[in-house]
Structure formats: structure tokens, C-alpha cells
Design a protein around this motif. Structure first.
Motif, PDB file in Angstrom:
ATOM      1  N   ASP A 114      -9.041   9.554  -2.531  1.00 42.98           N
ATOM      2  CA  ASP A 114      -9.617   9.815  -1.212  1.00 42.98           C
ATOM      3  C   ASP A 114     -10.202  11.224  -1.135  1.00 42.98           C
ATOM      4  OD1 ASP A 114      -7.514  11.587  -0.927  1.00 42.98           O
ATOM      5  OD2 ASP A 114      -6.346  10.296   0.387  1.00 42.98           O
ATOM      6  N   ALA A 172       0.329   7.802  -9.501  1.00 35.84           N
ATOM      7  CA  ALA A 172      -0.049   6.552  -8.841  1.00 35.84           C
ATOM      8  C   ALA A 172       0.045   5.378  -9.807  1.00 35.84           C
ATOM      9  CB  ALA A 172      -1.466   6.674  -8.286  1.00 35.84           C
ATOM     10  N   GLU A 218      -2.947   0.246  -4.084  1.00 39.22           N
ATOM     11  CA  GLU A 218      -2.952  -0.993  -3.318  1.00 39.22           C
ATOM     12  C   GLU A 218      -2.678  -2.154  -4.271  1.00 39.22           C
ATOM     13  OE1 GLU A 218      -6.549  -1.461  -1.134  1.00 39.22           O
ATOM     14  OE2 GLU A 218      -6.055   0.104   0.336  1.00 39.22           O
ATOM     15  N   GLU A 258      -6.230  13.060  -3.055  1.00 42.61           N
ATOM     16  CA  GLU A 258      -4.960  12.365  -3.247  1.00 42.61           C
ATOM     17  C   GLU A 258      -5.222  10.931  -3.688  1.00 42.61           C
ATOM     18  OE1 GLU A 258      -2.060  14.604  -0.025  1.00 42.61           O
ATOM     19  OE2 GLU A 258      -3.343  12.955   0.660  1.00 42.61           O
ATOM     20  N   SER A 289       0.857  -1.172   0.000  1.00 42.01           N
ATOM     21  CA  SER A 289       0.000   0.000   0.000  1.00 42.01           C
ATOM     22  C   SER A 289       0.895   1.223   0.000  1.00 42.01           C
ATOM     23  CB  SER A 289      -0.906   0.000   1.235  1.00 42.01           C
ATOM     24  OG  SER A 289      -1.712   1.161   1.254  1.00 42.01           O
ATOM     25  N   GLU A 290       0.709   2.080  -0.992  1.00 38.85           N
ATOM     26  CA  GLU A 290       1.600   3.223  -1.135  1.00 38.85           C
ATOM     27  C   GLU A 290       0.805   4.479  -1.473  1.00 38.85           C
ATOM     28  OE1 GLU A 290       5.354   4.943  -0.827  1.00 38.85           O
ATOM     29  OE2 GLU A 290       4.754   2.873  -0.447  1.00 38.85           O
ATOM     30  N   GLY A 291       1.285   5.601  -1.005  1.00 43.25           N
ATOM     31  CA  GLY A 291       0.637   6.882  -1.267  1.00 43.25           C
ATOM     32  C   GLY A 291       0.850   7.820  -0.096  1.00 43.25           C
ATOM     33  N   PRO A 292       0.336   9.029  -0.175  1.00 39.70           N
ATOM     34  CA  PRO A 292      -0.505   9.514  -1.288  1.00 39.70           C
ATOM     35  C   PRO A 292       0.311  10.022  -2.479  1.00 39.70           C
ATOM     36  CG  PRO A 292      -0.309  11.195   0.383  1.00 39.70           C
ATOM     37  CD  PRO A 292       0.430  10.001   0.921  1.00 39.70           C
ATOM     38  N   HIS A 321      -4.036   6.814  -4.002  1.00 43.76           N
ATOM     39  CA  HIS A 321      -3.339   5.741  -3.302  1.00 43.76           C
ATOM     40  C   HIS A 321      -3.324   4.491  -4.171  1.00 43.76           C
ATOM     41  CE1 HIS A 321      -3.252   7.779   0.698  1.00 43.76           C
ATOM     42  NE2 HIS A 321      -4.291   8.405   0.172  1.00 43.76           N
TER      43      HIS A 321
END
Length: 217
Positions: A202, A173, A210, A206, A163-166, A208
Motif C-alpha cells: 500500500d 507477509a 489476502e 506496508e 485479510s491480515e496486516g499490515p 497486506h
């Protein structure tokens, strides 16, 4: 530029540790240079190399041993830091450019100090220490790699593996997801899994990413 700044902030602990090691190299080199100038003054320049080496080792053994230990410690820590930095970057599929620049700087620090010490009469002792340090770090790398692969060998259906972000934009992304899949798809395929990415938006405007794992049918 923002992504680059974020990268260096993310790995600032590595750069701080490298800075501390650099201070250690400089400090050790200053004291060692003073010791070496005094010791080399009494060496017979016309004697054979082995005689010169044995003279320094015999008459300055205690003091020389301290410098050898410090050099071995600094070299081992430098190589270990480089190894952990490389592994972490590869697992997180970060920007190749920033990673390569950082690794080049780390290697340059090791090379400069190594070459400086190998120009002395006692270079065989330093060379042995460098080989020993490299061997120890390589063994740690092999063990770490083996344990990591064993740990990651089994996954549940739809298990979240990353899981990476924002990210500021959808394109950023998607680019990250593409790089991650390009790096890890073959590894997971060999173990009977496929990777699926989801890009989410979100309430803070931003993005994200997964990555989940699925069993091949």
C-alpha cells in the motif's frame, strides 16, 4: 521483538481476564485457608478418611458450599478462557511460540490452584467439581467447533476468507501467508476448495495479505 509485542497487545484482553481470575483464586484461597484451618482443628486425626470428610461436610456444610461454588466458577472460567484463547490462536495461525508460552502460563495457574485444593481432606469434592468444569467446557468446545465448521462449509467463488496486516516487510507477509495456508489447506481441500494468497503493497509502505477461496474444478 515488534511482532512479539504486537501479539501480546492483540490478546491483552485475555491476559487481563486471566489476571482477574488469578486475583479471584488468591482471594478465595486466603479465605478458604482460614476456614479450613478452623474446621480441620476439630477433626479427629485418628478417624478414618471418610469419617473426617463427613464431619467437615456435616458441620460446615453451608460455608463449605460457598467455597465449592466459587472454586467451580473459577475453574470453569479458567478452562473456558483457555479454550477460547486456543481456538482464536489456531484460527488466526499466530506464532506458535507465543501461543505455547501463554497456554503454559494459563495451565500452570490452573494446576497450582488445583493441586493446592486437592491436598485437603475434602479433595474428592474438589475433584468432582474439576471434572464437572472440564466436562462443561469440553461440551462447549465440541458444539463451537461443530457450528464453526458448519458455518464455514460453503463459500462463494473468490470469496475473501482472511485479510491480515499490515506487515513491515514482504517476507513477513509471505511467512504469514505460508503459515495460514499450511494450517488450513487440508481443511478446505476436504470441502472441495483451494486457497489462493495475494500479497499487496500500500501507499504507507506496508504489506497486506489476502486469502481467497476458489472451487476445485
Amino acid at each position: 521483538m515488534k511482532k512479539k509485542k504486537k501479539y501480546y497487545q492483540k490478546y491483552r484482553n485475555y491476559y487481563f481476564c486471566e489476571f482477574i481470575l488469578l486475583i479471584g483464586w488468591i482471594t478465595n484461597f486466603m479465605f478458604f485457608s482460614k476456614f479450613y484451618e478452623e474446621a480441620i482443628f476439630y477433626v479427629d486425626k485418628n478417624a478414618r478418611f471418610m469419617i473426617q470428610l463427613l464431619f467437615i461436610v456435616t458441620y460446615y456444610f453451608d460455608e463449605l458450599l460457598k467455597y465449592l461454588f466459587v472454586v467451580f466458577l473459577l475453574m470453569t472460567l479458567n478452562l473456558f478462557l483457555l479454550m477460547t484463547f486456543y481456538i482464536k490462536n489456531r484460527r488466526e495461525t499466530n506464532s506458535q511460540r507465543e501461543m505455547n508460552v501463554s497456554i503454559l502460563v494459563f495451565l500452570l495457574i490452573i494446576a497450582i490452584n488445583g493441586i493446592a485444593l486437592l491436598t485437603t481432606i475434602i479433595w474428592p469434592l474438589f475433584l468432582l467439581l474439576f471434572i464437572a468444569a472440564l466436562t462443561i467446557v469440553y461440551i462447549i468446545y465440541v458444539i463451537t467447533k461443530y457450528l464453526y465448521e458448519e458455518k464455514e462449509e460453503f463459500y462463494e467463488e473468490n470469496e475473501l476468507v482472511k485479510s491480515e496486516g499490515p506487515f513491515p516487510t514482504k517476507e513477513a507477509a509471505e511467512k504469514y501467508a505460508e503459515e495460514f495456508l499450511a494450517h488450513w489447506t487440508d481443511y478446505f481441500s476436504k470441502n472441495g476448495y483451494t486457497l489462493t494468497e495475494f500479497t499487496k503493497y500500500d501507499e504507507k509502505n506496508e504489506w497486506h495479505v489476502e486469502i481467497i477461496v476458489q472451487t476445485m474444478k
